[in-house]
Design an enzyme around this catalytic site. Structure first.
Site, PDB file in Angstrom:
ATOM      1  N   TRP A  26      -3.759 -37.811 -46.825  1.00  0.00           N
ATOM      2  CA  TRP A  26      -2.407 -37.377 -47.192  1.00  0.00           C
ATOM      3  C   TRP A  26      -1.527 -38.627 -47.300  1.00  0.00           C
ATOM      4  CZ3 TRP A  26       2.256 -38.005 -44.417  1.00  0.00           C
ATOM      5  CH2 TRP A  26       3.380 -37.517 -45.119  1.00  0.00           C
TER       6      TRP A  26
ATOM      7  N   GLU B 111      -4.864 -33.813 -49.489  1.00  0.00           N
ATOM      8  CA  GLU B 111      -3.817 -32.867 -49.072  1.00  0.00           C
ATOM      9  C   GLU B 111      -2.566 -33.010 -49.929  1.00  0.00           C
ATOM     10  OE1 GLU B 111      -2.613 -33.347 -44.993  1.00  0.00           O
ATOM     11  OE2 GLU B 111      -1.217 -31.657 -45.066  1.00  0.00           O
TER      12      GLU B 111
ATOM     13  N   LYS C 275       1.397 -31.774 -51.249  1.00  0.00           N
ATOM     14  CA  LYS C 275       2.665 -31.415 -50.599  1.00  0.00           C
ATOM     15  C   LYS C 275       3.707 -31.152 -51.664  1.00  0.00           C
ATOM     16  CE  LYS C 275       5.638 -33.001 -46.824  1.00  0.00           C
ATOM     17  NZ  LYS C 275       5.653 -33.789 -45.584  1.00  0.00           N
TER      18      LYS C 275
ATOM     19  N   ASP D 239      -2.075 -27.152 -46.693  1.00  0.00           N
ATOM     20  CA  ASP D 239      -1.211 -27.125 -45.512  1.00  0.00           C
ATOM     21  C   ASP D 239      -0.196 -26.006 -45.725  1.00  0.00           C
ATOM     22  OD1 ASP D 239       1.210 -27.677 -43.929  1.00  0.00           O
ATOM     23  OD2 ASP D 239       0.221 -29.547 -43.344  1.00  0.00           O
TER      24      ASP D 239
ATOM     25  N   HIS E  26       3.320 -26.750 -47.021  1.00  0.00           N
ATOM     26  CA  HIS E  26       3.460 -27.622 -48.186  1.00  0.00           C
ATOM     27  C   HIS E  26       3.645 -26.872 -49.503  1.00  0.00           C
ATOM     28  CE1 HIS E  26       1.639 -31.441 -46.139  1.00  0.00           C
ATOM     29  NE2 HIS E  26       2.596 -30.869 -45.445  1.00  0.00           N
TER      30      HIS E  26
ATOM     31  N   HIS F 257      -4.674 -26.815 -43.095  1.00  0.00           N
ATOM     32  CA  HIS F 257      -3.755 -27.271 -42.061  1.00  0.00           C
ATOM     33  C   HIS F 257      -2.891 -26.062 -41.721  1.00  0.00           C
ATOM     34  CE1 HIS F 257      -3.710 -31.966 -42.219  1.00  0.00           C
ATOM     35  NE2 HIS F 257      -4.869 -31.450 -41.845  1.00  0.00           N
TER      36      HIS F 257
ATOM     37  N   ASP G 171       9.150 -27.811 -44.162  1.00  0.00           N
ATOM     38  CA  ASP G 171       7.841 -28.128 -43.563  1.00  0.00           C
ATOM     39  C   ASP G 171       8.053 -28.590 -42.124  1.00  0.00           C
ATOM     40  OD1 ASP G 171       5.130 -28.736 -43.317  1.00  0.00           O
ATOM     41  OD2 ASP G 171       5.394 -30.771 -44.105  1.00  0.00           O
TER      42      ASP G 171
ATOM     43  N   ASP H 102       6.707 -27.708 -39.241  1.00  0.00           N
ATOM     44  CA  ASP H 102       5.564 -27.838 -38.324  1.00  0.00           C
ATOM     45  C   ASP H 102       5.800 -27.216 -36.959  1.00  0.00           C
ATOM     46  OD1 ASP H 102       3.443 -29.372 -39.841  1.00  0.00           O
ATOM     47  OD2 ASP H 102       5.125 -30.735 -40.117  1.00  0.00           O
TER      48      ASP H 102
ATOM     49  N   ASP I  74      -1.950 -28.108 -37.824  1.00  0.00           N
ATOM     50  CA  ASP I  74      -0.980 -29.186 -38.066  1.00  0.00           C
ATOM     51  C   ASP I  74       0.411 -28.695 -37.692  1.00  0.00           C
ATOM     52  OD1 ASP I  74       0.370 -31.423 -38.842  1.00  0.00           O
ATOM     53  OD2 ASP I  74      -0.067 -31.258 -40.984  1.00  0.00           O
TER      54      ASP I  74
END
Ligand code: RNT
Ligand code: ZN
Length: 412
Positions: A179, A220, A222, A253, A256, A280, A288, A290, A320
């Site tokens: 990433w 990955e 995004k 992810d 993302h 993820h 994003d 997390d 993640d």
């Protein structure tokens, strides 16, 4: 309720809890090292943390050394049923030397491999393309400066070599996930050249083929990040095409994409074009962000797709998220257990019956079943699983988590 009664309740719907439990025991979750220390790592830093990823909060107990992180991980795994994996980032090297990113070697990570062997854990790996002065422009593999691109290509090559050696040592392929934060804060006038540069850099980085029994490349995508709002070079379309053409894994992810997109819906489509998928699993809140994953609809749907589409064998489930406002070990334990709970629910669904109703266009029966089975005693089956695996469930988990946190909260 006793497990036997729960087993009978599921059997009544044509579902065998024993089959579900043995399948669940075989699904490894790749737990991300970076929840333990707020994505800081163990190098002498040369740049801004950067990349648009940020842990917020200052809860006491952040791991400051590899030994502290390993102690926290050992505790956390002891609260999680089953055998799992650890997802390391290159900035988590364990060495007295201070190699720059283009100087890292397997020896700098050997203590992690020894520990993983000892603990019976698999490893996964990530080159670190952020938190470095050569990433402060938010451009790495797509930087217009050839020297900077070459620096990062070298880092990526070395990461692949390290990952392959880890995989050989552990006898289990290491997913090496790429990433990069590359993008633009304001609207670029040229989106083509940066994407061509990223593609060329990736090609150079991955020119050496590795044995798939040792290392698997993943990329990955995004949508955007803080500081790169206008354009992300490695967009979904970029990497979907790249992974399809080059035969790498595609990493999805959950933070993302546009917030209203259903990432679970993407699995079956992506699976028609790539052999294997990396997830993820994350919980974006407005961006994003997390957050620690909950047992919420997004996670349940992800698990349902993995099971109903038969994708468990070719999906690597990684986590993640990073929350520094709560106990970091509790964050790991709660998030990882939630992923497992979601998988258990999916494994306990009467798929044949549901699919047959759907294929007969009997959406009424489908809806009755999906809603009625929500009342089945999942908690009892989960508690049985935890019990068999020797880990706590329910209220006893609380005291274990608090007790460990109390022991680490004095860390400076
Ligand atoms: C960033 C990506 C990436 C990182 C980790 C630390 O938006 O999600 O996966 O979170 O590499
Ligand atoms: Zn991610």
């Amino acid at each position: 309720m006793s497990y036997d009664s729960a087993k009978a309740a599921f059997a009544d719907w044509g579902v065998d809890t024993e089959t579900a439990l043995s399948k669940l025991a075989e699904i490894p979750i790749s737990m991300h090292c970076w929840q333990g220390d707020d994505v800081v790592g163990f190098e002498a830093k040369t740049g801004n943390s950067g990349g648009g990823i940020q842990a917020t909060g200052n809860h006491p107990g952040r791991a400051r050394t590899p030994d502290e992180l390993r102690a926290d991980l050992e505790f956390s795994y002891s609260m999680i049923p089953g055998k799992h994996r650890l997802n390391l980032h290159a900035c988590y090297l364990d060495t007295d030397q201070n190699p720059d990113r283009d100087e890292i070697e397997y020896s700098h990570f050997a203590p992690w491999v020894d520990w993983a062997t000892d603990q019976g854990l698999g490893l996964d790996f990530n080159p670190t393309f952020f938190a470095h002065e050569k990433a402060d422009d938010n451009l790495t593999l797509s930087h217009p400066d050839q020297g900077i691109r070459e620096f990062w290509i070298e880092h990526g090559k070395r990461s692949r070599d390290i990952a392959a050696q880890m995989g050989a040592a552990l006898g289990s392929p290491v997913v090496n996930n790429i990433w990069v934060p590359d993008g633009y804060k304001d609207t670029p006038v040229d989106r083509m050249e940066p994407r061509q540069r990223l593609e060329n850099s990736l090609d150079t980085m991955m020119a050496t083929k590795h044995d798939k029994a040792q290392m698997l490349d993943a990329v990955e995508s995004k949508l955007f990040g803080i500081g790169v709002e206008a354009c992300t070079v490695g967009s979904h379309e970029f990497y979907m095409g790249y992974a399809t053409r080059k035969g790498t894994l595609l990493c999805l992810d959950m933070g993302h994409f546009h917030p209203t997109e259903n990432v679970a819906d993407k699995l079956s489509s992506v699976a028609l074009s790539v052999d294997e998928i990396l997830l993820h699993v994350s919980r974006p809140m407005r961006w994003d962000s997390d957050h620690v994953i909950l047992l919420d609809d997004a996670i349940l749907q992800m698990a349902q797709e993995l099971v109903s589409a038969g994708l468990l064998d070719r999906t690597h489930i990684g986590l993640d998220f990073f929350d520094a406002t709560i106990s970091r070990t509790a964050a790991w334990v709660i998030g990882t257990r939630n992923m497992q709970k979601a998988l258990l629910r999916a494994l306990l669904a009467p798929w044949d019956r549901l699919k047959s109703a759907e294929n007969n266009l009997d959406y009424t029966s489908r809806l009755v079943v999906t809603e009625e089975i929500k009342d089945l005693p999942y908690a009892t089956v989960w508690a049985e699983f935890c019990d068999r695996m020797g880990v706590p469930s329910g209220q006893s988990l609380i005291s274990d988590l608090h007790q460990y946190q109390a022991g680490v909260s004095g860390r400076g």
